[in-house]
Design a protein around this motif. Structure first.
Motif, PDB file in Angstrom:
ATOM      1  N   TYR A  85      42.330  40.519  47.449  1.00 29.43           N
ATOM      2  CA  TYR A  85      41.611  40.267  46.200  1.00 29.43           C
ATOM      3  C   TYR A  85      41.489  41.521  45.348  1.00 29.43           C
ATOM      4  CZ  TYR A  85      40.750  35.423  47.130  1.00 29.43           C
ATOM      5  OH  TYR A  85      40.949  34.083  47.317  1.00 29.43           O
ATOM      6  N   LEU A  86      41.332  42.642  45.982  1.00 31.01           N
ATOM      7  CA  LEU A  86      41.342  43.892  45.219  1.00 31.01           C
ATOM      8  C   LEU A  86      42.685  44.084  44.526  1.00 31.01           C
ATOM      9  CD1 LEU A  86      39.545  46.212  47.800  1.00 31.01           C
ATOM     10  CD2 LEU A  86      38.622  45.421  45.608  1.00 31.01           C
ATOM     11  N   ARG A  87      43.747  43.755  45.219  1.00 33.10           N
ATOM     12  CA  ARG A  87      45.088  43.878  44.650  1.00 33.10           C
ATOM     13  C   ARG A  87      45.293  42.897  43.498  1.00 33.10           C
ATOM     14  NH1 ARG A  87      49.033  46.848  42.861  1.00 33.10           N
ATOM     15  NH2 ARG A  87      51.123  45.988  43.180  1.00 33.10           N
ATOM     16  N   GLY A  88      44.781  41.676  43.640  1.00 34.97           N
ATOM     17  CA  GLY A  88      44.904  40.700  42.560  1.00 34.97           C
ATOM     18  C   GLY A  88      44.247  41.182  41.281  1.00 34.97           C
ATOM     19  N   ALA A  89      43.023  41.712  41.406  1.00 32.83           N
ATOM     20  CA  ALA A  89      42.334  42.225  40.221  1.00 32.83           C
ATOM     21  C   ALA A  89      43.062  43.429  39.639  1.00 32.83           C
ATOM     22  CB  ALA A  89      40.899  42.607  40.592  1.00 32.83           C
ATOM     23  N   GLU A  90      43.583  44.279  40.518  1.00 30.36           N
ATOM     24  CA  GLU A  90      44.318  45.458  40.056  1.00 30.36           C
ATOM     25  C   GLU A  90      45.551  45.053  39.255  1.00 30.36           C
ATOM     26  OE1 GLU A  90      46.438  49.457  41.951  1.00 30.36           O
ATOM     27  OE2 GLU A  90      46.051  47.721  43.223  1.00 30.36           O
ATOM     28  N   LEU A  91      46.286  44.058  39.730  1.00 26.75           N
ATOM     29  CA  LEU A  91      47.487  43.611  39.020  1.00 26.75           C
ATOM     30  C   LEU A  91      47.151  43.053  37.641  1.00 26.75           C
ATOM     31  CD1 LEU A  91      49.471  41.865  41.903  1.00 26.75           C
ATOM     32  CD2 LEU A  91      50.063  44.004  40.748  1.00 26.75           C
ATOM     33  N   LEU A  92      45.969  42.472  37.515  1.00 27.20           N
ATOM     34  CA  LEU A  92      45.548  41.914  36.228  1.00 27.20           C
ATOM     35  C   LEU A  92      44.885  42.953  35.338  1.00 27.20           C
ATOM     36  CD1 LEU A  92      44.044  38.494  37.401  1.00 27.20           C
ATOM     37  CD2 LEU A  92      46.290  38.886  36.352  1.00 27.20           C
ATOM     38  N   GLY A  93      44.569  44.123  35.904  1.00 29.10           N
ATOM     39  CA  GLY A  93      43.927  45.179  35.126  1.00 29.10           C
ATOM     40  C   GLY A  93      42.476  44.901  34.809  1.00 29.10           C
ATOM     41  N   VAL A  94      41.773  44.216  35.738  1.00 28.56           N
ATOM     42  CA  VAL A  94      40.369  43.883  35.516  1.00 28.56           C
ATOM     43  C   VAL A  94      39.535  44.389  36.689  1.00 28.56           C
ATOM     44  CG1 VAL A  94      40.924  41.855  34.125  1.00 28.56           C
ATOM     45  CG2 VAL A  94      40.616  41.605  36.615  1.00 28.56           C
ATOM     46  N   ASP A  95      38.228  44.452  36.476  1.00 25.03           N
ATOM     47  CA  ASP A  95      37.291  44.820  37.532  1.00 25.03           C
ATOM     48  C   ASP A  95      37.059  43.589  38.398  1.00 25.03           C
ATOM     49  OD1 ASP A  95      35.150  45.546  39.143  1.00 25.03           O
ATOM     50  OD2 ASP A  95      33.989  46.437  37.503  1.00 25.03           O
ATOM     51  N   VAL A  96      37.288  43.690  39.691  1.00 23.81           N
ATOM     52  CA  VAL A  96      37.137  42.533  40.572  1.00 23.81           C
ATOM     53  C   VAL A  96      35.710  41.997  40.537  1.00 23.81           C
ATOM     54  CG1 VAL A  96      36.563  43.856  42.651  1.00 23.81           C
ATOM     55  CG2 VAL A  96      37.752  41.646  42.869  1.00 23.81           C
ATOM     56  N   ALA A  97      34.736  42.850  40.245  1.00 20.47           N
ATOM     57  CA  ALA A  97      33.348  42.406  40.173  1.00 20.47           C
ATOM     58  C   ALA A  97      33.106  41.459  39.002  1.00 20.47           C
ATOM     59  CB  ALA A  97      32.416  43.606  40.066  1.00 20.47           C
ATOM     60  N   ASP A  98      34.021  41.427  38.045  1.00 14.46           N
ATOM     61  CA  ASP A  98      33.913  40.514  36.907  1.00 14.46           C
ATOM     62  C   ASP A  98      34.806  39.289  37.071  1.00 14.46           C
ATOM     63  OD1 ASP A  98      32.011  41.949  35.445  1.00 14.46           O
ATOM     64  OD2 ASP A  98      33.546  43.287  34.631  1.00 14.46           O
ATOM     65  N   CYS A  99      35.293  39.060  38.305  1.00 11.23           N
ATOM     66  CA  CYS A  99      36.176  37.932  38.579  1.00 11.23           C
ATOM     67  C   CYS A  99      35.464  36.857  39.384  1.00 11.23           C
ATOM     68  CB  CYS A  99      37.402  38.390  39.373  1.00 11.23           C
ATOM     69  SG  CYS A  99      38.476  39.552  38.502  1.00 11.23           S
ATOM     70  N   VAL A 100      35.934  35.633  39.242  1.00 16.71           N
ATOM     71  CA  VAL A 100      35.541  34.537  40.126  1.00 16.71           C
ATOM     72  C   VAL A 100      36.732  34.219  41.014  1.00 16.71           C
ATOM     73  CG1 VAL A 100      34.936  32.086  40.278  1.00 16.71           C
ATOM     74  CG2 VAL A 100      33.839  33.540  38.556  1.00 16.71           C
ATOM     75  N   ALA A 101      36.501  34.142  42.316  1.00 20.85           N
ATOM     76  CA  ALA A 101      37.539  33.774  43.276  1.00 20.85           C
ATOM     77  C   ALA A 101      37.250  32.379  43.805  1.00 20.85           C
ATOM     78  CB  ALA A 101      37.585  34.774  44.430  1.00 20.85           C
ATOM     79  N   ILE A 102      38.287  31.551  43.905  1.00 16.52           N
ATOM     80  CA  ILE A 102      38.141  30.180  44.390  1.00 16.52           C
ATOM     81  C   ILE A 102      38.838  30.066  45.738  1.00 16.52           C
ATOM     82  CG2 ILE A 102      38.466  27.742  43.858  1.00 16.52           C
ATOM     83  CD1 ILE A 102      38.689  28.455  40.931  1.00 16.52           C
ATOM     84  N   GLU A 103      38.093  29.645  46.741  1.00 18.08           N
ATOM     85  CA  GLU A 103      38.569  29.612  48.122  1.00 18.08           C
ATOM     86  C   GLU A 103      38.092  28.349  48.837  1.00 18.08           C
ATOM     87  OE1 GLU A 103      40.195  31.079  50.506  1.00 18.08           O
ATOM     88  OE2 GLU A 103      40.872  33.003  49.679  1.00 18.08           O
ATOM     89  N   ASP A 104      38.732  28.047  49.979  1.00 17.81           N
ATOM     90  CA  ASP A 104      38.299  26.898  50.782  1.00 17.81           C
ATOM     91  C   ASP A 104      37.919  27.273  52.201  1.00 17.81           C
ATOM     92  OD1 ASP A 104      40.873  25.496  52.676  1.00 17.81           O
ATOM     93  OD2 ASP A 104      41.119  27.338  51.533  1.00 17.81           O
ATOM     94  N   SER A 105      38.111  28.528  52.609  1.00 17.64           N
ATOM     95  CA  SER A 105      37.878  28.905  54.003  1.00 17.64           C
ATOM     96  C   SER A 105      36.913  30.076  54.103  1.00 17.64           C
ATOM     97  CB  SER A 105      39.199  29.282  54.679  1.00 17.64           C
ATOM     98  OG  SER A 105      39.658  30.536  54.207  1.00 17.64           O
TER      99      SER A 105
END
Length: 230
Positions: free
Chosen positions: A149-169
């Motif tokens: 998830y840190l890598r996902g936010a990094e690739l998008l150029g955003v702060d991960v703390a300002d992201c919503v993650a959707i998961e099932d597990s």
């Protein structure tokens, strides 16, 4: 101040975007059986949300006498063969994804499946639905470690703390929260609870931008409260 939309939405794949867990289980059953063993639903459930190399090690202990990379390759090929016949989209997932894209909210796919599996799903959705993809063979540590998830936010150029993650597990939600994202848990193949630091929903049907805006705002308020108390 009007609550803003999240800087990005980070999506899990298996069990969240697509209902591939039954495909994975059937593939595990077939692989273990080919080595003379048996594989139960309870055993399969323990692997939900885990990295494929962890799953491969468990299957090896159940008698699958193959290198881990070959186990992963065989399982992935079998699941992709099943998906080529029918992609089992999760209810409400494509609709929410389309709404996010129309609103210009960046999205990333964050999965422990390997890249060729992730790319198949991205291509199946089409319309450039994801701005970035993080696959299980592209990170050193699998979920529940926060790296993906840190890598996902990094690739998008955003702060991960300002992201919503959707998961099932649980492993996926643990990963997202450890990274610092606001986590939305959509219960499916594995049970979730209502008091574990994430928002829980039974389905994505009816979940829209307004809901994610509120989740993001609530997460930001909680983070600010923790900061002021420290």
């Amino acid at each position: 101040m009007t609550d803003s939309l999240p800087a990005a939405v980070l999506w899990d794949m298996d069990g969240t975007l697509v209902d591939t867990e039954p495909y994975w289980f059937d593939s595990q059953v077939d692989l273990v059986a080919s080595f003379g063993g048996t594989w139960t639903k309870a055993e399969g459930d323990t692997l939900i949300g885990s990295g494929l190399w962890h799953s491969a090690a468990v299957l090896q202990r159940h008698g699958v006498d193959l290198p881990a990379d070959e186990i992963i390759d065989r399982l992935t090929t079998d699941v992709l063969t099943r998906c080529a016949e029918h992609v089992p989209w999760r209810p409400g997932a494509r609709e929410l994804l389309a709404e996010l894209r129309a609103a210009g909210v960046p999205t990333a796919l964050v999965t422990m499946s390997i890249r060729r599996m992730a790319q198949f799903m991205v291509d199946a959705i089409g319309d450039d639905s994801f701005d970035a993809v993080v696959a299980g063979d592209e990170v050193e540590h699998s979920k529940p470690h926060p790296e993906a998830y840190l890598r996902g936010a990094e690739l998008l150029g955003v702060d991960v703390a300002d992201c919503v993650a959707i998961e099932d597990s649980v492993p996926g939600l643990t990963s997202a929260m450890a990274a610092g994202a606001v986590a939305l848990g959509v219960e499916h193949a594995a049970p979730l609870t209502d008091d574990s630091g994430y928002v829980r929903r039974d389905t994505l049907v009816g979940v829209g931008l307004a809901d994610l805006r509120e989740m993001h705002a609530s997460g930001r308020r909680a983070r600010d409260a923790r900061t002021s108390d420290s």
